[in-house]
Design a protein around this motif. Structure first.
Motif, short mmCIF file in Angstrom:
data_model
loop_
_atom_site.label_atom_id
_atom_site.label_comp_id
_atom_site.label_asym_id
_atom_site.label_seq_id
_atom_site.Cartn_x
_atom_site.Cartn_y
_atom_site.Cartn_z
N ALA A 187 40.27 7.57 19.83
CA ALA A 187 40.93 7.02 18.64
C ALA A 187 42.38 7.47 18.67
CB ALA A 187 40.24 7.52 17.38
N CYS A 188 43.28 6.53 18.50
CA CYS A 188 44.70 6.81 18.60
C CYS A 188 45.32 6.57 17.23
CB CYS A 188 45.27 5.87 19.66
SG CYS A 188 47.05 5.77 19.73
N LEU A 189 45.85 7.64 16.61
CA LEU A 189 46.38 7.54 15.25
C LEU A 189 47.80 6.98 15.27
CD1 LEU A 189 45.84 8.31 12.19
CD2 LEU A 189 47.13 10.39 12.70
N HIS A 190 47.96 5.84 14.60
CA HIS A 190 49.30 5.24 14.50
C HIS A 190 50.05 5.96 13.39
CE1 HIS A 190 52.43 2.32 14.83
NE2 HIS A 190 52.27 1.89 13.60
N GLN A 191 51.29 6.36 13.67
CA GLN A 191 52.01 7.23 12.74
C GLN A 191 52.62 6.51 11.53
OE1 GLN A 191 51.77 10.40 12.78
NE2 GLN A 191 50.75 10.56 14.77
N ARG A 192 52.70 5.20 11.58
CA ARG A 192 53.29 4.49 10.43
C ARG A 192 52.20 3.67 9.75
NH1 ARG A 192 59.09 3.19 11.13
NH2 ARG A 192 59.87 4.40 12.88
N PRO A 193 51.52 4.28 8.77
CA PRO A 193 50.36 3.61 8.16
C PRO A 193 50.69 2.26 7.56
CG PRO A 193 50.97 5.61 6.94
CD PRO A 193 51.76 5.61 8.21
N GLU A 194 51.91 2.11 7.03
CA GLU A 194 52.24 0.85 6.36
C GLU A 194 52.18 -0.33 7.33
OE1 GLU A 194 54.32 3.29 6.99
OE2 GLU A 194 56.18 2.47 7.83
N GLU A 195 52.36 -0.06 8.62
CA GLU A 195 52.35 -1.15 9.61
C GLU A 195 50.92 -1.60 9.95
OE1 GLU A 195 56.48 -0.11 11.98
OE2 GLU A 195 54.58 0.48 12.90
N ALA A 196 49.95 -0.81 9.52
CA ALA A 196 48.55 -1.12 9.85
C ALA A 196 47.92 -2.06 8.84
CB ALA A 196 47.75 0.18 9.91
N LEU A 197 48.67 -2.43 7.84
CA LEU A 197 48.14 -3.21 6.73
C LEU A 197 47.51 -4.55 7.17
CD1 LEU A 197 48.63 -2.98 3.46
CD2 LEU A 197 50.02 -4.98 3.96
N GLY A 198 46.26 -4.75 6.82
CA GLY A 198 45.59 -6.02 7.08
C GLY A 198 45.67 -6.87 5.82
N VAL A 199 45.95 -8.16 5.98
CA VAL A 199 46.15 -9.02 4.81
C VAL A 199 44.85 -9.75 4.46
CG1 VAL A 199 47.40 -11.02 3.93
CG2 VAL A 199 48.60 -9.31 5.33
N ASN A 200 44.29 -9.41 3.31
CA ASN A 200 43.09 -10.09 2.84
C ASN A 200 43.32 -10.80 1.51
OD1 ASN A 200 41.54 -9.11 5.04
ND2 ASN A 200 41.33 -7.16 3.98
N SER A 201 44.41 -10.47 0.83
CA SER A 201 44.67 -11.04 -0.50
C SER A 201 46.17 -11.31 -0.64
CB SER A 201 44.25 -10.04 -1.58
OG SER A 201 45.11 -8.90 -1.50
N ARG A 202 46.53 -11.97 -1.73
CA ARG A 202 47.96 -12.25 -1.96
C ARG A 202 48.73 -10.95 -2.20
NH1 ARG A 202 49.01 -18.09 -1.63
NH2 ARG A 202 46.92 -18.92 -1.84
N GLN A 203 48.07 -9.95 -2.77
CA GLN A 203 48.74 -8.66 -2.96
C GLN A 203 49.09 -8.05 -1.61
OE1 GLN A 203 46.20 -9.71 -4.72
NE2 GLN A 203 46.58 -9.24 -6.87
#
Ligand code: UD1
Ligand code: CA
Length: 490
Positions: free
Chosen positions: A233-249
């Motif tokens: 498992a490789c931890l990506h240091q910028r969590p905001e970039e990992a965001l998956g889009v499931n809703s308009r929010q």
């Protein structure tokens, strides 16, 4: 529509890397007629960002798994990108992420190297991060490497379960997780690097025994481990970039993150962005060095801006090509137009499609142009409508000039030759031509061509009635007296 970007450094890293992008989901939570992966983020459909990142990571072939709205997804990508390295696989029924990867297997026959698995709804992971993932996977000789991120609010994501030694043991989906597992903040970004033969064997053993009754790709972790192979498992240091889009929010959040990346890249190349939090620039826009972008600017589509320009607040440009040293004052709106070097536009000017301004021109406040070509040094400084017009060089168009280009049925052209002077408040009733160097007196209605070098005037001759005001006042005073004395008699 943005021009097809050329392929970036594909196959530089490894010619055998293949990417699979999962894009067949319906995206129910978006409540949209548009397939989820086609929703735009920073000016590109989400899935397009993922394709470009895969290329940057060195994928030589990219398989996009489509299903819901698959024809639209394929069509949009074919229109916007060079698709020689793209393949489309159809997942007939959406039975889960593992099933989606299986749907791509036909395009991976014979592949022996690594496959990068990406989600079409995770648009902000940069190609660099994917390249790092592949390199680490190779270095550690893993059979499967999962890209993870630590989120403050991990709700909805698959959780990374690690053993006492800290090694990844499993991924548990939010719905299937215990209270204890839900407290885990490390999540699955839905991004993996895998050795294809090992992953293919694992896919064959995954069963849909979970809360959703789906074939979960995340179960590949357990299957690969069960085979005695290594999972990392490789931890990506910028969590905001990992965001998956499931809703308009999520879409709004992804738009913010991806836009911030676009602005960072521009600033790194020498563009001044005074207030990144209020500036929205599509990933497809290019801007030259030492250009200054003020707060509240939107630059969209295929817009190109040269060097040393100033774009003041409230400007919105869509597919506009701007040369060097141009000043765009507040509230300039432009579409499908071009602006020559050293020209100044605005404040509050509207350049509609087909506007072509030459160098050193001036288009001032409350001027609207459409299908209008201005030669070098021409000016319309105040309150005008110039449509379907060919304006030569050094033409001066006075305040309030209107090209009457539409007769109710057809559009007609106005031609103003080099050096023409149009007085204020003139109507040019098209089709009409004003010849080289001619003058039109203020307040004219021009319905016939004006020969070169002549003066056209078309106003009613002025008449002065002397002493009129004094006579009027006297009359009024007399009337007032009459009605006033009437009142006092009662
Ligand atoms: C998935 C992961 C989750 C992870 C999250 C990251 C699984 C089971 N879960 O959850 O661990 O934290 O992504 O964003 O993998 N898709 C298909 N065909 C299908 C189902 C999905 O192509 O049958 C595609 C979707 O279009 C989407 C991607 O796969 O692009 C992920 O599917 P989605 O349903 O959004 O999964 P999540 O619940 O977000
Ligand atoms: Ca998702």
């Amino acid at each position: 529509m943005a021009r097809k970007p050329s392929r970036t450094r594909a196959s530089e890293h490894s010619p055998s890397l293949v990417a699979v992008i999962l894009a067949a989901g319906e995206g129910k939570r978006m409540k949209s007629a548009l397939p989820k992966v086609l929703h735009p983020v920073a000016g590109r459909p989400m899935v397009e960002h993922v394709v470009l990142a895969a290329r940057q990571a060195g994928a030589s072939r990219i398989v996009v798994v489509v299903g819901h709205g698959g024809e639209a997804v394929e069509q949009v990508l074919r229109e916007r990108l060079d698709t020689t390295d793209l393949r489309f696989a159809v997942q007939q029924q959406r039975r889960g992420t593992a099933d989606a990867v299986s749907a791509a297997a036909g395009h991976l026959r014979g592949a022996r190297g690594e496959v990068l698995i990406l989600c079409g709804d995770v648009p902000s992971l940069p190609g660099r991060a994917l390249g790092n993932l592949v390199r680490r996977h190779r270095r550690r000789r893993a059979a499967l490497t999962v890209l993870t991120a630590a989120l403050d609010d991990p709700t909805g994501y698959g959780r990374i379960v690690r053993n006492a030694e800290g090694a990844i043991e499993a991924i548990v989906e939010h719905r299937d997780a215990s209270e204890q597992q839900r407290a885990i903040r490390e999540i699955n970004t839905g991004t993996y690097c895998a050795n294809w033969p090992a992953l293919r064997r694992a896919l064959g053993r995954i069963r849909p025994d979970n809360a959703q009754g789906e074939y979960y790709l995340t179960d590949a972790v357990r299957e690969v481990l069960a085979e005695g192979q290594r999972v990392d498992a490789c931890l990506h240091q910028r969590p905001e970039e990992a965001l998956g889009v499931n809703s308009r929010q999520h879409l709004a959040a992804a738009h913010r993150v991806r836009s911030a990346q676009v602005l960072d890249a521009l600033m790194a190349r020498g563009v001044t962005i005074l207030d990144p939090t209020s500036t929205w620039i599509h990933d497809t826009v290019r801007i030259g060095r030492d250009t200054v972008i003020h707060p509240g600017v939107c630059l969209e589509g295929n817009t190109r801006i040269g060097k040393r320009c100033v774009v003041r607040s409230g400007c919105r440009l869509t597919d506009v090509v701007v040369a060097d040293r141009v000043t765009l004052l507040e509230g300039t709106v432009g579409t499908d137009s071009s602006i020559g070097a050293g020209t100044q536009v605005g404040p509050y000017a509207h350049l509609r499609p087909g506007t072509v301004l030459g160098a050193e021109c001036k288009v001032g406040n409350f001027v609207e142009t459409k299908k209008a070509r201005f030669g070098r040094g021409s000016k319309a400084s105040h309150l005008s409508y110039i449509g379907d017009a060919e304006v030569g060089r050094r033409v001066n168009i006075g305040a309030g000039t209107i090209t009457c280009n539409y007769d109710g049925a057809n559009k007609h052209r106005t031609e103003l030759d080099d050096g023409v002077f149009i007085g204020s408040d003139t109507q040019l009733v098209a089709p009409v031509r004003v010849g080289k160097g001619a003058y039109v007196g203020a307040g004219a209605t021009i319905t016939r061509d004006v020969p070169a070098g002549s003066l056209a005037v078309s106003r009613v001759e002025q008449k002065n009635i002397e002493g009129w005001v004094a006579r009027k006042k006297k009359k009024m005073a007399a009337q007032k007296k009459k009605s006033g004395s009437g009142k006092s008699r009662r």
